[in-house]
Design a protein around this motif. Structure first.
Motif, short mmCIF file in Angstrom:
data_model
loop_
_atom_site.label_atom_id
_atom_site.label_comp_id
_atom_site.label_asym_id
_atom_site.label_seq_id
_atom_site.Cartn_x
_atom_site.Cartn_y
_atom_site.Cartn_z
N ALA A 280 -25.29 -11.29 7.71
CA ALA A 280 -25.30 -10.81 6.34
C ALA A 280 -26.61 -11.11 5.63
CB ALA A 280 -24.14 -11.41 5.57
N THR B 90 -16.48 -9.40 -3.22
CA THR B 90 -17.22 -10.53 -3.77
C THR B 90 -17.22 -10.43 -5.29
OG1 THR B 90 -18.67 -10.54 -1.82
CG2 THR B 90 -19.43 -11.73 -3.77
N ILE C 174 -17.53 -8.00 6.98
CA ILE C 174 -18.93 -7.93 6.57
C ILE C 174 -19.80 -7.11 7.53
CG2 ILE C 174 -21.02 -9.32 6.20
CD1 ILE C 174 -19.26 -11.36 4.74
N ILE D 164 -20.26 -11.54 0.23
CA ILE D 164 -20.28 -12.96 0.55
C ILE D 164 -18.98 -13.32 1.26
CG2 ILE D 164 -20.33 -15.29 -0.41
CD1 ILE D 164 -21.98 -14.25 -2.71
N ASN E 156 -25.78 -11.39 1.29
CA ASN E 156 -24.81 -12.38 0.84
C ASN E 156 -25.47 -13.41 -0.06
OD1 ASN E 156 -26.29 -14.02 2.56
ND2 ASN E 156 -24.59 -14.54 3.91
#
Length: 255
Positions: A14, A85, A43, A34, A65
Motif C-alpha cells: 500500500a 478508511t 487493499i 489504511i 496508506n
C-alpha cells in the motif's frame, strides 16, 4: 471495528503510492486505504481493480496508506476517496487542509468503513458523510433496490440486486439532506441477527445504503457496501463504485 492489525506485506504494497500513468487522463484521484482489524485484505485487490478501471476509463490515481498525502496539494485531485478508511485517521492540520479542499470545490467518495467515525469526534466529517453509524447485524444476503435509476452508481446493476454485506444502520443527528441511490429491503434479511449483548432493530422501509449530496462546495458520493475482499473483484460492485467515482470527480452522467 476500531482496532488495527497491521499486516506488513499489505502495508508495504500500500505504501507504493505511484500514481497510475495515463498520457491523456481525464482526472486524478487520491485514494486513502489504511489497513485495520476488519479491513485489510481488500487493499491490493482494490488497487488492482482500480488500475484496470483507470486504464479503461482514462483517469489517474494515487493509492496510499499514508495520511501525509493530505499535507500536499489536494487541488490536483478531482476527488478524494476514503476507501474503508475514515477521516478520523487525519490529524488536525490534515483535517483543516481537507476541509479547505472541499470549500474550494473538491469532491469526496466514502466507501463502507469510511462512513464510521466516533460521534462528535469530527462533526464536519460526519456531515460530509451525511449519516452517522449506529450499528450493524451479521453480514447477510439481502435484496437491494435501486432508488435513483438516473444516478451513475446504478447503471451497472439490476433494479433489484442480490447482495451480501454488513447492513449498516445509521442516524441523522445533523439533519443532513441526502439523495438515496440504493435502499436495502429489510424484509429480505434479519435486521436483528447480531452478536450477544448488542441490539439492532433495523431502520424500516427507509434504509439507504448508498447516496449522494453536496457538502461545502463539493460533491459527495457514499456507499456503505464493500466489506469483503471479493467484492472488489465483482463486476457489478465495481460498476456501482465506478459510477459514484465518475460523478464525484466530474459531476457528469446524472440524468
Amino acid at each position: 471495528m476500531t482496532g488495527r492489525r497491521i499486516v506488513p506485506a499489505l502495508v508495504a504494497a500500500a505504501v507504493l503510492a505511484t500514481p497510475s500513468a495515463h498520457a491523456d487522463s481525464q482526472y486524478k484521484l487520491l485514494v486513502l486505504a489504511i489497513p485495520n482489524k476488519y479491513h485489510y485484505e481488500y487493499i491490493p485487490v482494490a488497487r488492482d481493480s482500480l488500475e484496470r478501471l483507470a486504464k479503461l476509463h482514462a483517469f489517474e490515481f494515487t493509492y496510499t496508506n499514508k495520511t501525509e498525502a493530505f499535507d500536499g496539494d489536494l487541488a490536483q485531485y478531482a476527488a478524494v476517496v476514503f476507501l474503508n478508511t475514515p477521516g478520523e485517521e487525519l490529524n488536525a492540520a490534515q483535517r483543516a487542509h481537507f476541509e479547505a479542499y472541499m470549500r474550494g470545490g473538491g469532491n469526496a467518495v466514502v466507501v463502507h468503513r469510511a462512513a464510521i467515525t466516533p460521534p462528535n469526534g469530527w462533526v464536519w466529517y460526519e456531515k460530509l458523510v451525511g449519516r452517522s453509524f449506529k450499528i450493524h447485524p451479521f453480514l447477510q444476503t439481502a435484496a437491494v433496490d435501486v432508488v435513483d435509476r438516473g444516478f451513475p452508481a446504478t447503471f451497472g446493476i439490476p433494479p433489484r440486486w442480490i447482495w451480501s454485506d454488513e447492513w449498516y444502520e445509521t442516524t441523522n443527528p445533523y439533519n443532513v439532506a441526502i439523495h438515496p441511490v440504493l435502499n436495502v429491503d429489510e424484509s429480505s434479511y434479519d435486521p436483528t441477527r447480531i452478536w450477544p449483548g448488542q441490539v439492532a432493530t433495523g431502520m424500516g422501509r427507509d434504509h439507504p445504503v448508498s447516496w449522494y449530496h453536496r457538502h461545502e462546495q463539493g460533491r459527495v458520493f457514499v456507499t456503505l457496501l464493500g466489506h469483503n475482499v471479493e467484492m472488489y473483484r465483482d463486476p457489478q460492485y465495481l460498476a456501482h463504485l465506478m459510477g459514484g467515482i465518475w460523478w464525484a470527480a466530474t459531476g457528469k452522467g446524472q440524468r
